[in-house]
Design an enzyme around this catalytic site. Structure first.
Site, PDB file in Angstrom:
ATOM      1  N   LYS A 113     -59.828  34.401 -16.104  1.00  0.00           N
ATOM      2  CA  LYS A 113     -58.992  34.306 -17.212  1.00  0.00           C
ATOM      3  C   LYS A 113     -59.208  33.002 -17.874  1.00  0.00           C
ATOM      4  O   LYS A 113     -59.265  32.862 -19.159  1.00  0.00           O
ATOM      5  CB  LYS A 113     -57.420  34.623 -16.911  1.00  0.00           C
ATOM      6  CG  LYS A 113     -57.264  36.021 -17.022  1.00  0.00           C
ATOM      7  CD  LYS A 113     -55.878  36.178 -17.282  1.00  0.00           C
ATOM      8  CE  LYS A 113     -55.619  37.637 -17.154  1.00  0.00           C
ATOM      9  NZ  LYS A 113     -54.207  37.960 -17.364  1.00  0.00           N
ATOM     10  N   LYS A 195     -64.009  44.919 -15.017  1.00  0.00           N
ATOM     11  CA  LYS A 195     -62.861  45.962 -14.879  1.00  0.00           C
ATOM     12  C   LYS A 195     -62.425  46.387 -16.374  1.00  0.00           C
ATOM     13  O   LYS A 195     -62.561  45.483 -17.336  1.00  0.00           O
ATOM     14  CB  LYS A 195     -61.834  44.992 -14.100  1.00  0.00           C
ATOM     15  CG  LYS A 195     -60.362  45.595 -14.020  1.00  0.00           C
ATOM     16  CD  LYS A 195     -59.257  44.555 -13.540  1.00  0.00           C
ATOM     17  CE  LYS A 195     -58.899  43.650 -14.918  1.00  0.00           C
ATOM     18  NZ  LYS A 195     -57.433  43.257 -14.921  1.00  0.00           N
ATOM     19  N   LYS A 198     -56.774  45.366 -20.565  1.00  0.00           N
ATOM     20  CA  LYS A 198     -55.950  45.549 -21.974  1.00  0.00           C
ATOM     21  C   LYS A 198     -56.335  44.356 -22.752  1.00  0.00           C
ATOM     22  O   LYS A 198     -56.049  44.430 -24.002  1.00  0.00           O
ATOM     23  CB  LYS A 198     -54.674  45.874 -21.664  1.00  0.00           C
ATOM     24  CG  LYS A 198     -53.825  44.793 -20.855  1.00  0.00           C
ATOM     25  CD  LYS A 198     -52.393  45.194 -21.068  1.00  0.00           C
ATOM     26  CE  LYS A 198     -51.746  45.416 -19.565  1.00  0.00           C
ATOM     27  NZ  LYS A 198     -51.339  44.029 -19.087  1.00  0.00           N
TER      28      LYS A 198
HETATM   29  P1  TYM Z   1     -51.242  43.941 -15.551  1.00  0.00           P
HETATM   30  O1  TYM Z   1     -50.071  43.942 -16.621  1.00  0.00           O
HETATM   31  O2  TYM Z   1     -52.526  43.138 -15.940  1.00  0.00           O
HETATM   32  O3  TYM Z   1     -51.675  45.258 -15.111  1.00  0.00           O
HETATM   33  C1  TYM Z   1     -50.610  46.265 -14.871  1.00  0.00           C
HETATM   34  C2  TYM Z   1     -51.245  47.065 -13.735  1.00  0.00           C
HETATM   35  O4  TYM Z   1     -52.361  47.718 -14.017  1.00  0.00           O
HETATM   36  C3  TYM Z   1     -53.359  47.680 -13.069  1.00  0.00           C
HETATM   37  N1  TYM Z   1     -54.483  47.636 -13.596  1.00  0.00           N
HETATM   38  C4  TYM Z   1     -55.659  48.498 -13.310  1.00  0.00           C
HETATM   39  N2  TYM Z   1     -55.677  49.305 -12.200  1.00  0.00           N
HETATM   40  C5  TYM Z   1     -56.827  49.958 -12.095  1.00  0.00           C
HETATM   41  N3  TYM Z   1     -58.032  49.773 -12.794  1.00  0.00           N
HETATM   42  C6  TYM Z   1     -58.049  48.709 -13.900  1.00  0.00           C
HETATM   43  N4  TYM Z   1     -58.861  48.608 -14.791  1.00  0.00           N
HETATM   44  C7  TYM Z   1     -56.710  48.129 -14.224  1.00  0.00           C
HETATM   45  N5  TYM Z   1     -56.198  47.149 -15.065  1.00  0.00           N
HETATM   46  C8  TYM Z   1     -54.948  46.882 -14.577  1.00  0.00           C
HETATM   47  C9  TYM Z   1     -52.826  46.191 -12.420  1.00  0.00           C
HETATM   48  O5  TYM Z   1     -53.456  46.204 -11.056  1.00  0.00           O
HETATM   49  C10 TYM Z   1     -51.419  46.320 -12.460  1.00  0.00           C
HETATM   50  O6  TYM Z   1     -50.873  46.929 -11.118  1.00  0.00           O
HETATM   51  N6  TYM Z   1     -49.187  40.245 -12.618  1.00  0.00           N
HETATM   52  C11 TYM Z   1     -49.215  41.602 -12.895  1.00  0.00           C
HETATM   53  C12 TYM Z   1     -47.903  42.142 -13.526  1.00  0.00           C
HETATM   54  C13 TYM Z   1     -46.565  41.594 -12.518  1.00  0.00           C
HETATM   55  C14 TYM Z   1     -46.458  42.562 -11.275  1.00  0.00           C
HETATM   56  C15 TYM Z   1     -45.225  41.754 -10.801  1.00  0.00           C
HETATM   57  C16 TYM Z   1     -46.872  43.717 -10.747  1.00  0.00           C
HETATM   58  C17 TYM Z   1     -46.058  40.577 -12.522  1.00  0.00           C
HETATM   59  N7  TYM Z   1     -45.220  40.791 -11.726  1.00  0.00           N
HETATM   60  C18 TYM Z   1     -44.638  42.450  -9.779  1.00  0.00           C
HETATM   61  C19 TYM Z   1     -46.442  43.878  -9.578  1.00  0.00           C
HETATM   62  C20 TYM Z   1     -45.256  43.169  -9.028  1.00  0.00           C
HETATM   63  C21 TYM Z   1     -50.342  41.919 -14.201  1.00  0.00           C
HETATM   64  O7  TYM Z   1     -50.606  41.075 -14.845  1.00  0.00           O
HETATM   65  O8  TYM Z   1     -50.612  43.399 -14.170  1.00  0.00           O
END
Ligand code: TYM
Length: 327
Positions: A113, A195, A198
């Site tokens: 990032k 990947k 979003k």
């Molecule tokens: P974030 O918001 O980037 O993504 C949310 C969830 O979606 C999954 N994900 C994917 N899974 C499969 N293929 C993809 N291309 C893909 N893109 C995203 C991510 O792995 C995630 O599960 N830091 C985390 C948010 C967070 C969190 C937490 C998660 C904050 N605190 C505590 C679990 C527990 C994040 O930025 O996810």
């Protein structure tokens, strides 16, 4: 005792089928068996610049997506991270006890990032895994269902819990990440070696959960495959078609091996046309549910979730404050 599940999504862009397949679809299954807490992690979203009006809208949008996917607020807790200040307080304490610069320097998501401009990004972006550890450890979480890209962050949460416990006694449970066998990493449609994200500047790489149906179909039809003639699953050598097979399989609930058999002797054109229809049907059902929730309902659900987690968080924080000597 039932196990506790915690997970969250940042309201930082338009949620896509990657988020649904990697994370939310697992949550929906897990809420049948476990005590689940799902957060809209808005303080993670501001690690990169957000327009305040957009952010306000996205918080509601992400909550409606949880509901449309089938998260039931009667069974599971849904809340907004910033409404529970204990999360940022605990993150600060972990900054001082448990998290090291050496840990954060290893985080691959930060490297991706921040890119070349590592010195110019916010301290928050660098520290983000520590806030994530606070989210998880606050509630004695057993399992964290996430996509593959978040596994390293959950590993860090485990290290922080162990280090803190070593120093101050048994205060935190050591959680485990759970990722799907297939679909833990949905790839970009036009560049299937990276990947689906979003925050991708080119939204033709993603199928958004709220995309216009006709546009979503076009995105599938334009997805990159390869020069081979047959439909086969091989994520290393043939990432494009393998990614589409994974999306098809999860959304239609058919094993990949069955799909490969069904498409023997057929070409990419037929396959993509069918997948576009499967995705269109999925999105149209999903969006119907999404549109059935009002903003007002969402506010009530988030407030009721806040009340439930706040009690748990305050209990944990009193123990932590006492342990480190500020009470
Ligand atoms: P974030 O918001 O980037 O993504 C949310 C969830 O979606 C999954 N994900 C994917 N899974 C499969 N293929 C993809 N291309 C893909 N893109 C995203 C991510 O792995 C995630 O599960 N830091 C985390 C948010 C967070 C969190 C937490 C998660 C904050 N605190 C505590 C679990 C527990 C994040 O930025 O996810």
């Amino acid at each position: 005792m039932k196990k506790t599940i915690f997970s969250g999504i940042q309201p930082s862009g338009r949620l896509n089928v990657g988020n649904y397949i990697g994370a939310i679809s697992q949550w929906v299954e897990m809420q049948k068996e476990y005590d689940c807490i799902f957060s809209v992690v808005d303080y993670h979203a501001i690690t990169v610049k957000q327009d305040p009006e957009e952010l306000r809208k996205r918080i509601i949008e992400v909550t409606k997506i949880y509901l449309a996917a089938g998260i039931d607020p009667k069974k599971s807790i849904i809340f907004q991270q910033s409404a529970v200040p204990a999360h940022t307080e605990l993150a600060w304490i972990f900054n001082c006890y448990g998290a090291y610069i050496a840990d954060l320097n290893k985080m691959t998501q930060f490297k991706d990032k921040a890119g070349k401009d590592r010195e110019a990004v916010s301290v928050g972006l660098y520290d983000y895994p520590v806030l994530m550890a606070a989210d998880i450890l606050m509630y004695d979480t057993d399992i964290v269902p996430v996509g593959e890209d978040q596994k390293q962050h959950v590993e860090l949460a485990r290290d922080i819990a162990r280090r803190f416990n070593n120093e101050f006694g048994n205060i935190f449970k050591v959680p485990e990440a759970v990722v799907r066998q297939e679909g833990a990493r949905i790839m970009s449609l036009l560049e299937p070696t990276k990947k689906m994200s979003k925050s991708d500047a080119n939204q033709n790489n993603c199928v958004g959960l709220l995309d216009d149906i006709e546009i979503a179909k076009k995105k599938i039809m334009r997805a990159v495959t390869d020069t081979e003639a047959n439909i086969a699953y091989d994520p290393i050598k043939r990432p494009g078609i393998s990614n589409l097979l994974t999306i098809y399989s999860v959304i239609s609930n058919k094993p990949i091996s069955d799909l490969v058999k069904d498409y023997q002797g057929k070409g990419y054109g037929d396959f993509k046309k069918d997948l576009a229809e499967v995705v269109a049907k999925f999105l149209s059902d999903f969006q119907k549910k999404y549109n059935s929730f009002s903003d007002q309902e969402v506010m009530v659900i988030l407030e009721s979730g806040r009340k439930k987690v706040e009690k748990m968080a305050n209990g944990k924080m009193e123990k932590v404050r006492r342990a480190i000597g500020v009470r």
